[in-house]
Write a protein that holds these residues in place. Structure first.
Motif, PDB file in Angstrom:
ATOM      1  N   ILE A   4      -0.550 -43.792  32.384  1.00 18.65           N
ATOM      2  CA  ILE A   4       0.717 -44.761  32.289  1.00 18.65           C
ATOM      3  C   ILE A   4       1.601 -44.362  31.308  1.00 18.65           C
ATOM      4  CG2 ILE A   4       0.713 -47.209  31.011  1.00 18.65           C
ATOM      5  CD1 ILE A   4      -2.050 -47.834  32.055  1.00 18.65           C
ATOM      6  N   LYS A   8       5.707 -44.875  31.974  1.00 20.74           N
ATOM      7  CA  LYS A   8       6.245 -45.650  30.902  1.00 20.74           C
ATOM      8  C   LYS A   8       7.326 -44.667  30.243  1.00 20.74           C
ATOM      9  CE  LYS A   8       4.349 -49.937  30.463  1.00 20.74           C
ATOM     10  NZ  LYS A   8       5.165 -50.976  30.844  1.00 20.74           N
ATOM     11  N   THR A  17       4.996 -53.306  34.724  1.00 18.97           N
ATOM     12  CA  THR A  17       3.775 -53.528  33.776  1.00 18.97           C
ATOM     13  C   THR A  17       2.482 -52.379  34.149  1.00 18.97           C
ATOM     14  OG1 THR A  17       2.522 -54.548  35.779  1.00 18.97           O
ATOM     15  CG2 THR A  17       4.000 -55.860  34.433  1.00 18.97           C
ATOM     16  N   ASP A  18       1.808 -52.453  33.017  1.00 16.83           N
ATOM     17  CA  ASP A  18       0.624 -51.311  33.266  1.00 16.83           C
ATOM     18  C   ASP A  18      -0.137 -51.613  34.410  1.00 16.83           C
ATOM     19  OD1 ASP A  18       1.689 -50.673  30.624  1.00 16.83           O
ATOM     20  OD2 ASP A  18      -0.277 -51.155  29.767  1.00 16.83           O
ATOM     21  N   GLN A  19      -0.285 -52.801  34.816  1.00 18.04           N
ATOM     22  CA  GLN A  19      -1.033 -53.112  36.066  1.00 18.04           C
ATOM     23  C   GLN A  19      -0.309 -52.655  37.469  1.00 18.04           C
ATOM     24  OE1 GLN A  19      -0.263 -55.589  34.037  1.00 18.04           O
ATOM     25  NE2 GLN A  19      -2.339 -55.604  32.871  1.00 18.04           N
ATOM     26  N   MET A  20       0.996 -52.623  37.286  1.00 16.40           N
ATOM     27  CA  MET A  20       1.640 -52.136  38.743  1.00 16.40           C
ATOM     28  C   MET A  20       1.569 -50.544  38.641  1.00 16.40           C
ATOM     29  SD  MET A  20       5.162 -53.995  38.384  1.00 16.40           S
ATOM     30  CE  MET A  20       5.295 -55.709  38.998  1.00 16.40           C
ATOM     31  N   GLU A  22      -0.773 -48.829  37.369  1.00 17.05           N
ATOM     32  CA  GLU A  22      -2.284 -48.442  37.537  1.00 17.05           C
ATOM     33  C   GLU A  22      -2.311 -48.372  38.938  1.00 17.05           C
ATOM     34  OE1 GLU A  22      -4.497 -51.192  35.533  1.00 17.05           O
ATOM     35  OE2 GLU A  22      -4.462 -50.044  33.473  1.00 17.05           O
ATOM     36  N   THR A  23      -1.584 -49.056  39.903  1.00 21.28           N
ATOM     37  CA  THR A  23      -1.741 -48.851  41.446  1.00 21.28           C
ATOM     38  C   THR A  23      -1.032 -47.709  41.911  1.00 21.28           C
ATOM     39  OG1 THR A  23       0.226 -50.461  41.907  1.00 21.28           O
ATOM     40  CG2 THR A  23      -1.741 -51.320  41.539  1.00 21.28           C
ATOM     41  N   ASN A 118       4.353 -54.737  47.429  1.00 16.98           N
ATOM     42  CA  ASN A 118       4.458 -55.491  46.396  1.00 16.98           C
ATOM     43  C   ASN A 118       5.946 -55.289  45.854  1.00 16.98           C
ATOM     44  OD1 ASN A 118       4.746 -56.146  43.243  1.00 16.98           O
ATOM     45  ND2 ASN A 118       2.846 -55.066  42.947  1.00 16.98           N
TER      46      ASN A 118
END
Length: 159
Positions: A4, A8, A17-20, A22-23, A118
């Motif tokens: 991540i 970043k 975002t971290d969730q994005m 992660e994909t 997305n």
């Protein structure tokens, strides 16, 4: 493996975002490249987007057998190989490592597929790419104007 923090610390992905992120991570591979080795050459098939984790990459345009122009210097936190997101075909430049490099490699088509699924993530990434392109165009315009205004033939015309 990409993290991540790698994303970043990259101008293109820093707003995600971290969730994005992660994909995206499953699409990423880490590539180690030695100094003076090519990442890609003019004429190679456009395929990947590259993030610089460590090192410096020179974007070069061969003008003749005896002359190569460095069109850009890409450093840690920056990205190159954008054609993999926008075009099919071949690279129009060379990308060569100025020193030992660690690159994060992402297949352009796989990333575009993800961004199309997305739209929010796609918007943030494309907005960041537009900012990078704007800065690069401005720098190249300044370089061009400086070269033109210092050219001896142009200097003679001004006086």
């Amino acid at each position: 493996m990409a993290s991540i923090d790698d994303f970043k610390n990259n101008i293109i992905f820093s707003d995600l975002t971290d969730q994005m992120i992660e994909t995206i991570i499953p699409l990423a591979k880490v590539l180690h490249v030695e100094s003076r080795d090519y990442v890609f050459r003019e004429g190679d098939a456009v395929e990947n987007l590259y993030l610089i984790r460590r090192g410096t990459v020179l974007i070069e345009q061969r003008l003749s057998d005896k002359m190569t122009l460095t069109a850009g210097t890409i450093t840690v936190g920056e990205t190159f190989g954008f054609s993999a997101l926008f075009a099919e075909g071949t690279y129009s430049t060379n990308a060569v490592c100025a020193d030992q490099c660690e690159l994060i490699v992402i297949n352009g088509q796989a990333l575009m597929d993800l961004l199309q699924r997305n739209h929010s993530m796609g918007f943030h990434v494309m907005k960041s790419i537009a900012v990078v392109f704007s800065g690069r165009i401005q720098r190249r315009t300044e370089q061009f104007l400086r070269a033109v205004t210092t050219h001896p033939d142009i200097h003679d015309l001004k006086h």
